[in-house]
Write an enzyme that holds these catalytic residues in place. Structure first.
Site, PDB file in Angstrom:
ATOM      1  N   CYS A 147     -32.494 -32.205  25.722  1.00  0.00           N
ATOM      2  CA  CYS A 147     -33.216 -32.680  24.538  1.00  0.00           C
ATOM      3  C   CYS A 147     -32.345 -32.693  23.291  1.00  0.00           C
ATOM      4  O   CYS A 147     -32.750 -33.239  22.248  1.00  0.00           O
ATOM      5  CB  CYS A 147     -34.444 -31.808  24.292  1.00  0.00           C
ATOM      6  SG  CYS A 147     -34.052 -30.089  23.877  1.00  0.00           S
ATOM      7  N   CYS A 152     -34.173 -29.287  18.608  1.00  0.00           N
ATOM      8  CA  CYS A 152     -34.350 -30.739  18.729  1.00  0.00           C
ATOM      9  C   CYS A 152     -35.528 -31.224  17.900  1.00  0.00           C
ATOM     10  O   CYS A 152     -35.597 -32.417  17.562  1.00  0.00           O
ATOM     11  CB  CYS A 152     -34.521 -31.133  20.195  1.00  0.00           C
ATOM     12  SG  CYS A 152     -36.116 -30.625  20.917  1.00  0.00           S
ATOM     13  N   HIS A 207     -40.781 -11.966  32.209  1.00  0.00           N
ATOM     14  CA  HIS A 207     -39.629 -12.369  33.036  1.00  0.00           C
ATOM     15  C   HIS A 207     -38.321 -11.752  32.557  1.00  0.00           C
ATOM     16  O   HIS A 207     -37.324 -11.783  33.290  1.00  0.00           O
ATOM     17  CB  HIS A 207     -39.484 -13.895  33.028  1.00  0.00           C
ATOM     18  CG  HIS A 207     -40.587 -14.620  33.736  1.00  0.00           C
ATOM     19  ND1 HIS A 207     -40.999 -14.287  35.002  1.00  0.00           N
ATOM     20  CD2 HIS A 207     -41.365 -15.665  33.342  1.00  0.00           C
ATOM     21  CE1 HIS A 207     -41.996 -15.090  35.369  1.00  0.00           C
ATOM     22  NE2 HIS A 207     -42.244 -15.937  34.373  1.00  0.00           N
ATOM     23  N   CYS A 266     -37.471 -25.221  19.321  1.00  0.00           N
ATOM     24  CA  CYS A 266     -36.202 -25.825  19.710  1.00  0.00           C
ATOM     25  C   CYS A 266     -35.597 -26.581  18.531  1.00  0.00           C
ATOM     26  O   CYS A 266     -36.311 -27.171  17.705  1.00  0.00           O
ATOM     27  CB  CYS A 266     -36.405 -26.756  20.899  1.00  0.00           C
ATOM     28  SG  CYS A 266     -34.853 -27.479  21.525  1.00  0.00           S
ATOM     29  N   HIS A 271     -41.216 -29.308  25.403  1.00  0.00           N
ATOM     30  CA  HIS A 271     -41.059 -27.911  25.810  1.00  0.00           C
ATOM     31  C   HIS A 271     -42.442 -27.301  26.038  1.00  0.00           C
ATOM     32  O   HIS A 271     -43.277 -27.295  25.125  1.00  0.00           O
ATOM     33  CB  HIS A 271     -40.316 -27.121  24.737  1.00  0.00           C
ATOM     34  CG  HIS A 271     -38.932 -27.638  24.464  1.00  0.00           C
ATOM     35  ND1 HIS A 271     -37.855 -27.351  25.272  1.00  0.00           N
ATOM     36  CD2 HIS A 271     -38.467 -28.455  23.477  1.00  0.00           C
ATOM     37  CE1 HIS A 271     -36.779 -27.938  24.790  1.00  0.00           C
ATOM     38  NE2 HIS A 271     -37.121 -28.626  23.698  1.00  0.00           N
TER      39      HIS A 271
END
Length: 753
Positions: free
Chosen positions: A412, A334, A464, A332, A340
């Site tokens: 975040c 951030c 997914h 990420c 996470h």
């Protein structure tokens, strides 16, 4: 004329119109440039893919040619070795079939070469000492000198030829061999001396007995003949006369051959002993050839075994691991990975654990590769692949508004494609393609037989990801893409995908919902659709031609109590393995998420499976498809749990002995919620799979009770397994504990069910 103010106003209007026109032209130019840039980019990408495909074809062709060339060389070497062996056997047989008189006079080429080297070295040594040679006429003395070198092997003559290495006969050492005798029948071995001239002048034939006296040379060398003869141990031989000994003190006699035998009227006993010596010499010669032949045969066998081992090692090496540290860069923006669940430390921790435990050293490790855009489009749409599989910075320049509609700010401070799936504009696309390519590379090596099985330590996960939608930390469905490519490129007819991630693999189900050649079998927490992603109900059994080939072992009932080892082992025993064995796949792929292991909070799992349980599940799946099994990491976010589970699975893939199933697990019955969940799956699929009818009567039993209440077929298999175990311990008192019996019966039945 117009007033000045009106003219100025008119000029300003014209200037504005000109600027507007320039802006329109500029926009048109920019649009045209963008269109051409996009077109060129697509052409470049297509050309690049064609080039890569061409290079891959060339490499494959080159590899095939190298394999064929290697096989041809091996076959040629084997043929040459067989011909050489036959020649040696033929020569040896000829030597054995020779007559006794022919063996000494007619030497083989090897013996001639050896004899010539010996004589030449002897001649050099004598030339340095300025010695002349002569031949005494007394046959007894001649025989005595011959016997000294042939019978007394412990004191070989010291000559200049002490040792040498022959390319055909090997290493020669004068200490362990009898000296060769000079012959008069080989012209290339005659000494150019006064002896040769006088013999040819005074003899009409070399076979006639010499009638005149001996040839006496001017130089003599003292020699104790009596001492030499006494060392022979020939008590029956008469000593030479003093006159002969007087002349013999300064001479080194030439050995006689079968072409010039001793006259019968002199030394009859010596002739018999000479024949005995010849026989001994011939026997020693044959023994040496026999030993040399045996040594060469042994070396040939050793070389062939080594070649076979090398070929076998090249064909099927071992368990394989695939990993690439570049996948850690998917983080990420951030900068805080602790906020996470899916972060780089997951694969880094697993890789370190495998190295610390020594499992990595016993596996073949390969580097991953980036999947091509064409490979990604076997499951995902073109727009999805271009959006998440190419450099987003270039896309942002082309169409900033289009990118902004697919990403949004996270709490975040980073960027994500949904509320929990982070997006890194620089590294996410490369990491996602690298994860897919690594799984595909490993799957193809196992499917082709180059490797035994394997485990892909990859991220981000994939099960997914749907055709046009990333979700649940996933962008591209690695396992589904690998299965599609197996169908297209290797024509694999039946593929089993087992998904034991605690979350249902909605993307994999979508990809193969109508495909009867791919059996998708998922074990997951469902809770009547109230657990992420909400799909995977028991009645989702496939459609069209794929009816019955989508099996959802959906556990319902929440966490009161949570599912554990007993429930998952019961599901494998009654649903997974019966259907899998009846399907009889050619390849097994596992979406190996470890978020069902104890240690995951309820929102991310909540179940209480042990890490060792996944080792048991892996060992059961190894009984399918000839052991062609590949595990690809999916979910799992507790570092200790996923490291323990990965260690157990890799240990099972290596064939290491697993710990026994704890007795409390063997005796534990699955909880009521699990039994009801298994019953729903059995009810939905019993009309498609006959094997479910056999296990329906033991759904609520513990492992111990189920084995005791197995059908007659299972009892027969168990008895055969017991006989095979007993046959290994004949003559020994071998007592197996009840727990170990249950453990062995469980896995043996799961293999042959």
């Amino acid at each position: 004329p117009s007033p000045p103010g009106h003219q100025e106003q008119q000029l300003q209007q014209e200037l504005v119109a000109l600027k507007h026109k320039q802006q329109l032209q500029r926009q048109l130019l920019i649009a045209e440039f963008q269109r051409q840039h996009e077109q060129l980019s697509r052409q470049h990408e297509a050309q690049l893919q064609d080039h890569i495909k061409h290079q891959q074809d060339l490499l494959a062709l080159k590899h095939q040619q190298e394999v064929l060339e290697h096989q041809r060389k091996i076959e040629q070497q084997r043929h040459e070795q067989q011909m050489e062996k036959q020649q040696r056997e033929h020569k040896l047989q000829q030597l054995k079939n020779k007559e006794r008189g022919q063996e000494s006079a007619v030497a083989s080429t090897e013996v001639k070469m050896r004899l010539q080297e010996f004589v030449l070295n002897k001649k050099k040594a004598l030339a340095q000492r300025n010695l002349n040679h002569c031949l005494p006429s007394d046959p007894c003395y001649w025989y005595g000198k011959t016997q000294h070198s042939s019978l007394d092997q412990s004191s070989p003559p010291q000559t200049a030829l002490s040792a040498y290495n022959h390319p055909m006969l090997g290493t020669y050492d004068s200490k362990d061999d009898f000296p060769l005798r000079k012959t008069a029948s080989e012209p290339n071995l005659k000494l150019r001396s006064r002896l040769k001239q006088k013999v040819t002048e005074r003899r009409s034939s070399p076979l006639l007995r010499r009638k005149d006296g001996p040839i006496i040379t001017a130089k003599k060398r003292p020699l104790d003949v009596a001492g030499e003869q006494s060392s022979f141990g020939l008590g029956g031989l008469p000593l030479p006369s003093p006159s002969v000994s007087k002349f013999a003190r300064g001479h080194r006699p030439l050995g006689r051959t079968q072409s010039a035998p001793l006259p019968q009227q002199q030394c009859g006993q010596a002739q018999a002993l000479q024949q005995l010596v010849v026989q001994q010499q011939h026997q020693q010669f044959l023994e040496k050839h026999k030993q040399l032949f045996q040594q060469q045969q042994q070396q040939h066998i050793i070389n062939k075994v080594a070649q076979c081992v090398c070929v076998c090692a090249c064909v099927r090496v071992c368990v394989c691991l695939v990993y690439d540290s570049l996948m850690q860069k998917h983080q990420c923006m951030c900068g805080n990975s602790m906020s996470h669940p899916e972060h780089a430390g997951r694969i880094q921790s697993i890789w370190s654990r495998l190295q610390e435990t020594g499992l990595r050293a016993h596996c073949e490790c390969i580097r991953g590769r980036k999947a091509s855009l064409e490979e990604l489009q076997t499951v995902h749409s073109e727009a999805h692949v271009l959006l998440y599989g190419t450099n987003p910075l270039r896309q942002k320049l082309d169409c900033k508004r289009h990118i902004n509609t697919h990403t949004h700010m996270l709490p975040c401070g980073g960027i994500g494609v949904d509320s929990d799936t982070i997006w890194n504009e620089i590294h996410s696309s490369s990491a996602a393609r690298l994860a897919v390519g690594s799984v595909v590379e490993l799957v193809f090596k196992v499917a082709s037989g180059e490797l035994k099985n394997g485990f892909a330590v990859v991220r981000p996960p994939g099960h997914h990801a749907e055709e046009s939608t990333p979700m649940g930390f996933c962008y591209f469905n690695s396992v589904a893409i690998a299965a599609k490519l197996l169908q297209q490129r290797l024509n694999v007819s039946k593929i089993l995908i087992v998904d034991w991630d605690v979350h249902h693999g909605n993307g994999t189900q979508q990809a193969f919902y109508t495909d009867p050649t791919v059996l998708y079998l998922s074990l997951h927490r469902y809770d009547d659709g109230n657990f992420f992603p909400g799909s995977g109900a028991p009645d989702e059994v496939g459609s069209g031609a794929g009816l019955g080939f989508n099996v959802n072992m959906a556990f319902t009932g929440g966490l009161e109590p949570p599912m554990g080892d007993a429930e998952y082992l019961a599901a494998f025993r009654t649903v997974v393995m019966p259907i899998a064995n009846e399907f009889a796949p050619d390849m097994v792929l596992v979406s190996s998420g470890f978020d069902a292991v104890d240690g995951h909070a309820p929102p991310l799992g909540g179940y209480k499976l042990t890490a060792k349980c996944f080792g048991y599940l892996t060992r059961q799946l190894m009984g399918l498809a000839g052991g062609r099994l590949v595990l690809a990491l999916e979910g799992g976010h507790d570092l200790t749990a996923i490291c323990d589970a990965s260690e157990a699975c890799v240990s099972a893939l290596l064939g290491n002995e697993l710990d026994l199933i704890p007795d409390e697990v063997l005796q534990q019955r699955p909880n009521a919620n699990a039994v009801r969940s298994i019953e729903k799956v059995t009810e939905a699929h019993s009309k498609y799979w006959r094997s479910l009818q056999c296990s329906a009567s033991t759904l609520g039993c513990s492992l111990s009770e189920a084995l005791q209440r197995d059908t007659e077929e299972a009892e027969t298999v168990s008895a055969m397994a017991s006989l095979s175990v007993a046959s290994k311990h004949i003559g020994k008192r071998y007592v197996m504990s009840p727990q170990k019996k249950i453990h062995k019966k469980l896995f043996h039945i799961s293999y042959v069910m």
